[in-house]
Design a protein around this motif. Structure first.
Motif, short mmCIF file in Angstrom:
data_model
loop_
_atom_site.label_atom_id
_atom_site.label_comp_id
_atom_site.label_asym_id
_atom_site.label_seq_id
_atom_site.Cartn_x
_atom_site.Cartn_y
_atom_site.Cartn_z
N ASP A 124 0.80 -1.28 -0.03
CA ASP A 124 0.06 -0.05 -0.04
C ASP A 124 0.78 1.19 -0.15
O ASP A 124 1.84 1.47 0.83
CB ASP A 124 -0.87 -0.16 1.26
CG ASP A 124 -1.82 1.04 1.44
OD1 ASP A 124 -1.65 2.09 0.41
OD2 ASP A 124 -2.62 1.20 2.35
N ARG A 201 -9.22 -0.67 1.81
CA ARG A 201 -9.32 0.47 0.82
C ARG A 201 -8.22 0.34 -0.28
O ARG A 201 -8.51 0.79 -1.40
CB ARG A 201 -8.84 1.79 1.82
CG ARG A 201 -8.63 3.20 0.99
CD ARG A 201 -7.55 4.09 1.72
NE ARG A 201 -6.60 3.51 2.54
CZ ARG A 201 -5.55 3.20 1.82
NH1 ARG A 201 -5.20 3.46 0.43
NH2 ARG A 201 -4.63 2.59 2.58
N TRP A 202 -6.93 -0.10 0.11
CA TRP A 202 -5.97 -0.41 -0.91
C TRP A 202 -6.55 -1.38 -1.81
O TRP A 202 -6.37 -1.23 -3.11
CB TRP A 202 -4.77 -0.69 -0.24
CG TRP A 202 -3.68 -1.11 -1.20
CD1 TRP A 202 -3.04 -2.67 -0.66
CD2 TRP A 202 -3.00 -0.72 -2.20
NE1 TRP A 202 -2.24 -2.91 -1.72
CE2 TRP A 202 -2.14 -1.69 -2.65
CE3 TRP A 202 -3.17 0.52 -2.89
CZ2 TRP A 202 -1.36 -1.79 -3.94
CZ3 TRP A 202 -2.24 0.46 -4.23
CH2 TRP A 202 -1.58 -0.50 -4.66
N ALA A 204 -9.59 -2.25 -2.60
CA ALA A 204 -10.42 -1.62 -3.52
C ALA A 204 -10.01 -0.85 -4.74
O ALA A 204 -9.91 -0.79 -5.69
CB ALA A 204 -11.46 -0.96 -2.68
N SER A 205 -8.56 -0.08 -4.28
CA SER A 205 -8.11 0.87 -5.37
C SER A 205 -7.43 -0.09 -6.39
O SER A 205 -7.52 0.15 -7.67
CB SER A 205 -7.14 1.51 -4.65
OG SER A 205 -6.37 2.50 -5.45
N THR A 216 -13.86 -9.85 -0.07
CA THR A 216 -13.21 -9.53 1.15
C THR A 216 -13.85 -10.79 1.79
O THR A 216 -14.96 -11.14 1.91
CB THR A 216 -13.67 -8.30 1.72
OG1 THR A 216 -13.05 -7.17 1.14
CG2 THR A 216 -13.23 -8.30 3.33
#
Length: 265
Positions: A124, A201-202, A204-205, A216
């Motif tokens: 990340d 978050r990472w 998903a990016s 997930t």
């Protein structure tokens, strides 16, 4: 079963399960070996998939080069190892640092990558430093199943701490986001809901940048392939089945009238 294959002067160990179909190659992260991927590998084998789980050079039972290899060297070696085994198409599934390796291999050898799984991919950008990764690793240890600790400690001792630290350095210098737009297939981005190293978050990016799909697994931390091996295997198997259905539908649409479609289209 275990076997050893000589590749460019490096004795390369793997565990494998033979079966018809597309081979799934599970690639471990830094500091560890094939052993922590065996829960997912065993579950995939029980679902009928052929599975190969190598030890990267310097780790596990594979040969120990005099220096620590970076992502590029590991990717090239992995490709040569698959060549030596006669594997020309596979699902490349890497966990953590292994995700960096399979992403690079998929770019270097796009014809080899029939499918791609990036499980808890590092690193990340928000924590891309030795200190940042170490801090997240310590947090992860608080939410991981404690029974993993002896296995991880043993693998670190076998690889030698200097190699582990050097490989951490290679990981933080590798900007995986530069590789993501060039992936030849849309990946499955897999991870645990409690993972602080490759957080949601990472992940998903990563899925957004690649046009992939993020899944997930609730209650799992970074070592999702170990503590949730069966659930991870089910997700990977479903992803491959979906890809096969899409490919067959595309073949049917692309087949002109009067011609028969081919399963290898």
């Amino acid at each position: 079963m275990s076997r050893f294959t000589g590749v460019s002067g490096v004795r390369t160990h793997d565990r494998h399960h033979d079966a018809p179909g597309l081979p799934i190659v599970l690639v471990h992260g830094l500091a560890v070996s094939h052993r922590y991927l065996m829960p997912a590998a065993t579950a995939l084998a029980r679902l009928g998939h052929p599975v190969l789980v190598p030890d990267l050079p310097g780790f596990g039972r594979s040969g120990k080069p005099g220096d620590a290899w970076d992502v590029e060297r590991h990717a090239r070696h992995l490709g040569r190892w698959l060549d030596a085994l006669g594997v020309d198409r596979a699902c490349l599934a890497g966990h953590s640092f292994g995700a960096e390796v399979v992403a690079r291999l998929a770019i270097r050898r796009p014809a080899l990558a029939a499918a791609l799984v990036l499980a808890a991919p590092t690193s990340d950008p928000v924590a891309r430093s030795r200190t940042g990764l170490a801090r997240r690793f310590l947090i992860d240890m608080l939410v991981e199943a404690p029974g993993q600790a002896p296995m991880i400690a043993w693998d670190v001792a076998v690889a030698r701490p200097w190699r582990v630290l050097a490989t951490v350095g290679h990981s933080v210098r590798n900007a995986i986001e530069d590789d993501l737009p060039h992936l030849p297939v849309r990946p499955l981005v897999l991870g645990g809901s409690l993972d602080p190293i490759a957080p949601l978050r990472w992940r998903a990016s990563v899925a957004t940048r690649t046009g992939g799909v993020a899944v997930t697994i609730p209650g799992a931390a970074h070592n999702v392939m170990t503590t949730s091996g069966r659930r991870a295997a089910n997700v990977i198997s479903a992803h491959l089945a979906h890809g096969e259905r899409v490919e067959r539908q595309s073949c049917k649409r692309a087949t002109p009238p009067g011609y028969s479609s081919s399963a290898s289209c």
